[in-house]
Design a protein around this motif. Structure first.
Motif, short mmCIF file in Angstrom:
data_model
loop_
_atom_site.label_atom_id
_atom_site.label_comp_id
_atom_site.label_asym_id
_atom_site.label_seq_id
_atom_site.Cartn_x
_atom_site.Cartn_y
_atom_site.Cartn_z
N PHE A 157 9.79 15.69 23.46
CA PHE A 157 8.43 16.06 23.10
C PHE A 157 7.62 16.42 24.35
CE2 PHE A 157 4.02 14.46 22.82
CZ PHE A 157 3.53 15.29 21.83
N SER A 158 7.80 15.69 25.44
CA SER A 158 7.06 15.94 26.67
C SER A 158 7.36 17.33 27.22
CB SER A 158 7.39 14.87 27.71
OG SER A 158 6.98 13.60 27.29
N PHE A 159 8.63 17.71 27.20
CA PHE A 159 8.99 19.03 27.69
C PHE A 159 8.41 20.13 26.80
CE2 PHE A 159 11.99 16.73 30.30
CZ PHE A 159 12.13 17.54 31.42
N GLY A 167 2.94 26.53 30.05
CA GLY A 167 3.80 27.69 30.20
C GLY A 167 5.27 27.31 30.22
N LYS A 168 6.11 28.27 29.85
CA LYS A 168 7.55 28.03 29.68
C LYS A 168 8.20 27.53 30.95
CE LYS A 168 11.80 30.36 28.22
NZ LYS A 168 12.39 31.65 27.76
N HIS A 169 7.78 28.06 32.09
CA HIS A 169 8.44 27.72 33.35
C HIS A 169 7.52 26.92 34.27
CE1 HIS A 169 11.84 30.22 32.29
NE2 HIS A 169 11.04 31.25 32.11
N TRP A 170 6.57 26.17 33.68
CA TRP A 170 5.62 25.45 34.51
C TRP A 170 6.30 24.48 35.47
CZ3 TRP A 170 4.83 20.01 33.94
CH2 TRP A 170 3.91 19.49 34.87
N LEU A 171 7.20 23.67 34.97
CA LEU A 171 7.83 22.67 35.83
C LEU A 171 8.71 23.33 36.87
CD1 LEU A 171 8.53 19.77 36.62
CD2 LEU A 171 10.39 19.86 34.94
N SER A 172 9.63 24.17 36.41
CA SER A 172 10.55 24.81 37.34
C SER A 172 11.36 25.86 36.58
CB SER A 172 11.51 23.77 37.94
OG SER A 172 12.47 24.40 38.76
N ARG A 173 11.73 26.89 37.29
CA ARG A 173 12.65 27.89 36.75
C ARG A 173 14.10 27.51 37.06
NH1 ARG A 173 9.97 33.24 35.99
NH2 ARG A 173 7.75 32.74 35.91
N ASP A 174 14.27 26.43 37.77
CA ASP A 174 15.59 25.93 38.17
C ASP A 174 16.06 24.90 37.14
OD1 ASP A 174 17.80 24.75 39.32
OD2 ASP A 174 16.89 24.44 41.28
N LEU A 216 -3.80 19.86 53.62
CA LEU A 216 -3.14 21.09 53.16
C LEU A 216 -2.89 20.98 51.67
CD1 LEU A 216 -1.66 23.80 53.70
CD2 LEU A 216 0.42 22.43 54.09
N ILE A 217 -3.30 22.01 50.93
CA ILE A 217 -3.06 22.08 49.49
C ILE A 217 -2.02 23.16 49.24
CG2 ILE A 217 -4.11 22.33 47.22
CD1 ILE A 217 -6.84 22.08 48.95
N LEU A 218 -0.94 22.80 48.57
CA LEU A 218 0.14 23.74 48.26
C LEU A 218 0.26 23.90 46.75
CD1 LEU A 218 2.89 22.56 50.77
CD2 LEU A 218 1.41 24.56 50.97
N ASN A 219 0.40 25.14 46.31
CA ASN A 219 0.66 25.43 44.90
C ASN A 219 1.76 26.46 44.79
OD1 ASN A 219 -1.35 23.89 43.34
ND2 ASN A 219 -2.84 25.12 44.47
N GLY A 220 2.58 26.32 43.75
CA GLY A 220 3.55 27.35 43.46
C GLY A 220 2.88 28.57 42.85
N GLU A 221 3.43 29.72 43.10
CA GLU A 221 2.87 30.98 42.59
C GLU A 221 2.72 30.96 41.08
OE1 GLU A 221 4.10 35.75 42.43
OE2 GLU A 221 5.37 34.29 43.50
N PHE A 222 3.64 30.28 40.38
CA PHE A 222 3.66 30.33 38.92
C PHE A 222 2.95 29.15 38.26
CE2 PHE A 222 7.85 32.43 40.10
CZ PHE A 222 7.30 33.71 40.08
N GLU A 223 2.17 28.40 39.04
CA GLU A 223 1.35 27.35 38.43
C GLU A 223 0.34 28.01 37.47
OE1 GLU A 223 1.36 24.14 38.48
OE2 GLU A 223 1.87 23.30 40.44
N SER A 250 7.30 27.22 41.02
CA SER A 250 6.52 26.61 39.95
C SER A 250 6.00 25.25 40.45
CB SER A 250 7.38 26.47 38.69
OG SER A 250 7.89 27.73 38.30
N HIS A 251 5.88 24.29 39.54
CA HIS A 251 5.30 23.00 39.91
C HIS A 251 6.21 22.21 40.86
CE1 HIS A 251 2.34 19.88 39.44
NE2 HIS A 251 3.21 19.01 38.96
N ALA A 252 7.50 22.24 40.61
CA ALA A 252 8.46 21.54 41.48
C ALA A 252 8.80 22.41 42.68
CB ALA A 252 9.71 21.16 40.70
N MET A 253 7.78 22.84 43.38
CA MET A 253 7.91 23.82 44.46
C MET A 253 8.76 23.33 45.61
SD MET A 253 3.98 23.32 45.75
CE MET A 253 3.46 22.88 44.09
N ASN A 254 8.74 22.01 45.86
CA ASN A 254 9.50 21.47 46.99
C ASN A 254 11.00 21.50 46.73
OD1 ASN A 254 9.09 19.28 45.02
ND2 ASN A 254 10.19 18.04 46.51
N LEU A 255 11.39 21.63 45.46
CA LEU A 255 12.80 21.79 45.12
C LEU A 255 13.17 23.26 44.99
CD1 LEU A 255 13.23 19.04 42.34
CD2 LEU A 255 13.92 18.90 44.74
#
Length: 273
Positions: A157-159, A167-174, A216-223, A250-255
Motif C-alpha cells: 500500500f505504501s508503494f 509520481g511513478k518514479h519518485w523513490l527511484s528508477r533503479d 547544502l540542500i540536494l534534490n534529485g532532478e525527478f523529485e 529521484s528521491h534515493a539520489m545517493n544510490l
C-alpha cells in the motif's frame, strides 16, 4: 554487531575512518545500509558514523509509546554524546535530513555543516501538503489503515500511495533501490509503523533561522515540484544555505547517482572548510 545504549534503547551503529566526523542519518523505513556508496567514498577522508534509527533495522522496536521529531533528535544527540562527538557534519536523507534540522535547531553551536538531501521542512508547508495530510490521508485514516493491514500489505500500500501522490518514479528508477527499501519495510513491526507515521504527522516547521552553519540542500532532478518549495523555505530561513540538483536522480539520489552525490558533497565540504 556494534550497539550502544542511549535513551533506554540499544542503537545499532558503525564507525570507520579518521578526521572530522561525518554522520549519515537515513530516511524513514530504510536503514543505515542506504549509505553504502558514501561509506566507501568518504572513509578515506573523514571519520564516519552511521546508525539505524529507533524503530528501524538493527536498532529495532522500543518500549516508548509515542515518537516525535524530538524523539529522533534526542536520540541523535545522545548517540553523539555517548561517542564523544562534539562537532559533527550531518548528512541526512529525507526524514534523516529533517532529524538533522531538528538537531541543529536545538544545538546550533554543534554542527560544522549540514547536508540535507530530499528533505522537507514540515508535513504541511504547501497547499498540496495540507490536502494530502488533512483531507485525503488524515492521521486517523493512516493509523486505521496500518492497524487493519499486515506488514506485507501495508508495504505494498505504501508503494502504491507514493506512486499516486509523488509520481511513478519518485523513490527511484533503479529496481535494486526499490527492492532494498521494500526489504527494510518488511522487517519492521506494525507497532513501529504507527509510531513513525505519528511522528511524521506531528512534524512542523522549525525555527531554522537558528542554524548558522554552512548548509547544502540536494534534490534529485525527478523529485516532485512540491519538494522544491521546501527547498525554497530552507534557503529563505538558513543564512548559509545553498542548493544543487542532481541530474537523472529521484528521491534515493545517493544510490541512483552516487558519484554525482559524492562529488557535490566533496565540493561543498571543501568549501566549508
Amino acid at each position: 554487531m556494534p550497539h550502544i545504549r542511549v535513551n533506554n534503547l540499544d542503537h545499532y551503529y558503525e564507525q570507520t575512518g579518521q578526521g572530522a566526523v561525518l554522520v549519515f542519518v537515513h530516511g524513514a523505513f530504510a536503514d543505515a545500509r542506504i549509505w553504502e556508496p558514501q561509506w566507501k567514498h568518504f572513509s578515506t577522508k573523514y571519520q564516519l558514523l552511521r546508525y539505524d534509527l529507533r524503530g528501524h533495522g538493527r536498532t529495532g522496536a522500543s518500549d516508548l509509546a509515542h515518537y516525535s521529531m524530538a524523539t529522533y533528535a534526542d536520540d541523535l544527540s545522545a548517540l553523539l554524546d555517548a561517542l564523544a562527538i562534539r562537532s559533527p557534519i550531518l548528512c541526512g536523507l529525507s526524514w534523516g535530513g529533517s532529524i538533522a534540522q531538528a538537531f541543529a535547531v536545538r544545538n546550533p553551536e554543534r554542527p560544522r555543516a549540514l547536508i540535507l538531501a530530499g528533505t522537507a521542512v514540515s508535513i504541511d508547508l504547501t497547499m498540496l501538503d495540507k490536502l494530502l495530510c488533512y483531507v485525503m490521508f488524515p492521521r486517523w485514516m493512516m493509523s486505521l489503515t496500518i492497524r487493519m493491514m499486515s506488514v506485507e500489505n501495508f508495504t505494498r500500500f505504501s508503494f502504491r500511495l507514493a506512486r499516486l501522490t509523488r509520481g511513478k518514479h519518485w523513490l527511484s528508477r533503479d529496481e535494486n533501490a526499490q527492492a532494498y527499501l521494500e526489504q527494510c519495510m518488511l522487517r519492521m513491526e506494525k507497532s513501529e509503523y504507527l509510531k513513525i507515521w505519528n511522528a511524521m504527522y506531528g512534524f512542523h516547521t522549525l525555527p531554522l533561522e537558528k542554524i548558522t552553519c554552512p548548509t547544502l540542500i540536494l534534490n534529485g532532478e525527478f523529485e516532485p515540484k512540491n519538494t522544491f518549495r521546501h527547498t525554497e523555505e530552507i534557503l529563505r530561513r538558513i543564512p548559509q544555505a545553498k542548493a544543487r540538483i542532481i541530474p537523472c536522480a529521484s528521491h534515493a539520489m545517493n544510490l541512483e547517482q552516487a558519484e554525482t552525490f559524492n562529488n557535490f558533497v566533496d565540493a561543498f565540504l571543501d568549501g566549508a572548510g
